[in-house]
Each structure stands twice: as structure tokens, then as C-alpha cells.
Design a protein around this motif. Sequence first.
Motif, PDB file in Angstrom:
ATOM      1  N   PHE A  13      -7.702  -8.188 -13.380  1.00 30.57           N
ATOM      2  CA  PHE A  13      -7.056  -7.192 -14.236  1.00 30.57           C
ATOM      3  C   PHE A  13      -6.226  -6.188 -13.437  1.00 30.57           C
ATOM      4  O   PHE A  13      -5.234  -5.657 -13.935  1.00 30.57           O
ATOM      5  N   THR A  14      -6.624  -5.913 -12.194  1.00 36.14           N
ATOM      6  CA  THR A  14      -5.846  -4.956 -11.402  1.00 36.14           C
ATOM      7  C   THR A  14      -4.477  -5.525 -11.026  1.00 36.14           C
ATOM      8  O   THR A  14      -3.594  -4.783 -10.611  1.00 36.14           O
TER       9      THR A  14
ATOM     10  N   ARG B 133      -2.200   3.608 -12.406  1.00 40.36           N
ATOM     11  CA  ARG B 133      -2.922   2.346 -12.210  1.00 40.36           C
ATOM     12  C   ARG B 133      -2.880   1.915 -10.752  1.00 40.36           C
ATOM     13  O   ARG B 133      -3.775   1.217 -10.277  1.00 40.36           O
ATOM     14  N   TRP B 134      -1.868   2.354 -10.031  1.00 40.39           N
ATOM     15  CA  TRP B 134      -1.694   1.938  -8.635  1.00 40.39           C
ATOM     16  C   TRP B 134      -2.657   2.665  -7.694  1.00 40.39           C
ATOM     17  O   TRP B 134      -2.825   2.250  -6.545  1.00 40.39           O
ATOM     18  N   SER B 135      -3.272   3.736  -8.179  1.00 44.29           N
ATOM     19  CA  SER B 135      -4.222   4.474  -7.342  1.00 44.29           C
ATOM     20  C   SER B 135      -5.657   4.001  -7.538  1.00 44.29           C
ATOM     21  O   SER B 135      -6.569   4.483  -6.866  1.00 44.29           O
ATOM     22  N   ALA B 136      -5.880   3.071  -8.459  1.00 45.23           N
ATOM     23  CA  ALA B 136      -7.227   2.548  -8.680  1.00 45.23           C
ATOM     24  C   ALA B 136      -7.743   1.901  -7.399  1.00 45.23           C
ATOM     25  O   ALA B 136      -6.981   1.270  -6.661  1.00 45.23           O
TER      26      ALA B 136
ATOM     27  N   THR C 238       0.822  -1.208   0.000  1.00 46.17           N
ATOM     28  CA  THR C 238       0.000   0.000   0.000  1.00 46.17           C
ATOM     29  C   THR C 238       0.855   1.256   0.000  1.00 46.17           C
ATOM     30  O   THR C 238       0.584   2.209  -0.747  1.00 46.17           O
ATOM     31  N   GLY C 239       1.895   1.279   0.822  1.00 49.32           N
ATOM     32  CA  GLY C 239       2.760   2.459   0.878  1.00 49.32           C
ATOM     33  C   GLY C 239       3.438   2.739  -0.448  1.00 49.32           C
ATOM     34  O   GLY C 239       3.503   3.886  -0.893  1.00 49.32           O
ATOM     35  N   TRP C 240       3.933   1.694  -1.093  1.00 48.99           N
ATOM     36  CA  TRP C 240       4.592   1.869  -2.392  1.00 48.99           C
ATOM     37  C   TRP C 240       3.599   2.405  -3.418  1.00 48.99           C
ATOM     38  O   TRP C 240       3.924   3.302  -4.198  1.00 48.99           O
TER      39      TRP C 240
ATOM     40  N   GLU D 198      -7.144  -1.912  -2.824  1.00 45.11           N
ATOM     41  CA  GLU D 198      -7.789  -2.972  -2.054  1.00 45.11           C
ATOM     42  C   GLU D 198      -6.944  -4.246  -2.056  1.00 45.11           C
ATOM     43  O   GLU D 198      -6.727  -4.858  -1.007  1.00 45.11           O
ATOM     44  N   ILE D 199      -6.462  -4.645  -3.224  1.00 49.84           N
ATOM     45  CA  ILE D 199      -5.687  -5.885  -3.314  1.00 49.84           C
ATOM     46  C   ILE D 199      -4.374  -5.752  -2.563  1.00 49.84           C
ATOM     47  O   ILE D 199      -3.799  -6.746  -2.097  1.00 49.84           O
ATOM     48  N   SER D 200      -3.889  -4.526  -2.391  1.00 44.37           N
ATOM     49  CA  SER D 200      -2.616  -4.325  -1.695  1.00 44.37           C
ATOM     50  C   SER D 200      -2.716  -4.607  -0.206  1.00 44.37           C
ATOM     51  O   SER D 200      -1.710  -4.653   0.492  1.00 44.37           O
ATOM     52  N   ARG D 201      -3.926  -4.808   0.290  1.00 41.19           N
ATOM     53  CA  ARG D 201      -4.116  -5.090   1.718  1.00 41.19           C
ATOM     54  C   ARG D 201      -4.366  -6.569   1.980  1.00 41.19           C
ATOM     55  O   ARG D 201      -4.622  -6.965   3.118  1.00 41.19           O
TER      56      ARG D 201
END
Length: 415
Positions: A185-186, A84-87, A73-75, A92-95
Motif C-alpha cells: 500500500f505504501t 504520505r511520503w513521510s510515512a 529518499t531526498g525527494w 523505508e521502501i525508498s532505500r
Amino acid sequence: MGSVTSPISDRRATVALFSRLRTAQGQADPFPLYAELRSRGDVSPAPWGGFLVTGFGACDQVLRSGTWLEPDTGWRERQGERTRWSAPSSREISRTLPALNPPEHTRVRRAAGTFDRGTIEQIGSRVSRVVDGLLDSLMDQLHTGEADFAALVSEELPIATIGDWLGLPSADWSRLRELTHDQVFTQELLPSASQLARSDVAMAELRAYFLDLVAERRTRLGDDPVSRWIRTWDELEPDQDRADEAVYFLALFVLLAALETTSTLLSTMALLLIEDPDRWSLLAEQPDLVPAFVEESLRYDPPTHVISRVAAQDCVLEGVEVRADEMVHLMVGAAHQDPARYRAPDRFDLSRGPGHLAFSGGIHYCLGAPLARLEAQTLLSRMITHLPRLTLVRRPSWAPRVAFRRLLNLDVALA
């Protein structure tokens, strides 16, 4: 007089190569394109920034070393808005567990528990019953003509297995499977804006579904995994809302990990068996080779062809300088064809023994690997003992992706 390739022309060639990879035609046989990538060295610049890693040794090193981290999430926040990383789906997937780094990864991993020997034995009898039922349905359809093995078996076995284990209503399984296909896709290598939008919608629905599930389980705690996670997180987290969200992320992770890649493994494995009568005959004569067949399927054409990591600090990878926070894309599909690691890598060879990157490596080694192997080995064993010889009706079609392989159909008939 010879010509020298300029960085600009090299970049254009790589962009063109990935454009071909992203098509259904490119996915039908990506390996010649991977050979082109490997010819540029084990580590080469990615046109969009960061690096492409195609050598097996370099990929293995990155996966096992603490010098490399998940894009957490931090990255993703440091990449800024309008990327694309702010979608929402990306955030959500980063958690979820696979995207966490220590110490949070260690904490959540311990809370997850999941697929130990006892759990696998418990699930095993259920998998056997489901496989028998699915193959009976397949045979019923084959007696009247052709059948789609992917739709009738590969897509059904993982959701029936994990859906039953989590205690999810069978009426929900079809929709959950569709949402899983959309959210992926994310996590793709180069998602388009429309693909990210599909992921955002799917992830929002998955979040609502599992938060409702956690709330419902709280009213009648049982011996199911979700109830056990609720008890665990209630001890770890005094804030009930945060505890419930932690349980949601575990349930989401287990569902996503158990469906998309496992169904691809099952279809790919079946394709490799059915397309070569000699392989079918060999397994029928020597069923003890079933585990080796599954492992070689994972090596030959893994469900996940790209794994991404970021550098924790400035470092050197195979002689290439990588700055802290820069991303490397581990081209696992290419690394599995690396002649420096495998003899005749383009040959399907059951004598190779273990050793591949299909389940990642290091602290992020796939938690669901034992379950995926169980499903694959059970299905393969039942196919060679319970089914007559099958034949391909037509070559399968592939989804136009790069990172996550998916056969869209596997049409078969009685031989």
C-alpha cells in the motif's frame, strides 16, 4: 450551444474516475476508464498535482531517459512531514534498489548480481518440481469439487521459489507473503491513512525479520545469496552495521519484487487461458507459443498498472511543461491499450511479438524479469500438458487498488 469543460469540472471528473478505479468493480475492468483518461491526451494534469501519462510513447520515453528520476529518499523528504511520503514505510521502501538513482543505484545494482543465466538455470529445476507438486495438489482438490487456483498455485509458486533460493525457512513463507501484501500500500497511487498504517506495521516486521536473518547468516556464511551479499558489502562498506543494513535492503527488495507482481502475473495468465477454450486448444497444439502467451499476458493486463517518476529538471513532455521535482504517473495499464502503439489493443493477440512496459525500462528495468518469465512459462507449459481442461466457476474478484493488480481468487473446476 456547446459547453466548454472547465479545469474545475475536468478535475472533478478525474477524481470521480479514480474513485471508480479504486473499487473492486473498477479493477474488474479498468480499461474503459483508461480509455476515458487517454481521451484527454497523452499527458494530462493529475487532480492531486503532477501529471498522468497514458500514451505508450510518452511512458516509454520517461522510463528510458535520464531526465526522469525515481522519487528517492531526498525527494520524499522535500515533500515535508504529514504527507504520505513521510510515512515510515515510504521512507523505508525508498532505500531499496528500485527507488535509488545514480550513482547509488549503480553501486547497489552491481552488488546485487542476482538473476543471471547461471542462476536462472539453477533455479529452473526447482521451479519445475514445485510446479508439478502444486498442480498435483490442485488436481487432488478438483477431483472433489472446485479449487482456488490463485491460492493453491499462483500465491505458492513465487514464495516457494524465492524462499528456497534465499534459504528462508518454509515455516516463515506464509507470514512473509502476508506482509508483502500489506506493505504494497505504501507504493500504491493513492493510499489511505489506514492502508499506510498497515504498510508501516508490515515494513517494521519485515525489517526485523531480515536484519535477524543477516545477523544469523554472519555466524555461518555459506553459498546462499544472503551470504554472498554479506561478503560483497563487507568489501564495499567498512562499517559492519551499514553493511548489514545494505544486505537487508537487498534481501527485502528481492522478496518484494519476487512475490506480489509475479503471483498476479501467474493468476492473470491462467485466467486468460482458462476463460477461452480456443486459447487452451491453440497452446496444446502449439506449445512453442507459450513464451508469446506470457508476453501478451504482460501486455494485455500487466501486474503493475502505474509507475511514478519525477522530473530531474524543467522539461517538456508531449508539449506539456513539467517543472523539476514534479511527479508523473505512468499509467502503464492505459499505455498498453494505446491504439497508436498496438493494433486492436483490446484483443489478446499472440502474433504481436515483444514490446511492453510491464517490467519498466531503462536502468530500472526489472531485475527479476527473467525469474518471473521462468515461473510463468514453466507453469503454463505444465498446465497445457499435465492438466485436463479447466473451466471458471465464477469471475474472480480483484483487490481495490490502482497501481498493483491482485486477483483475490481464481475458482476453477474440471471442464
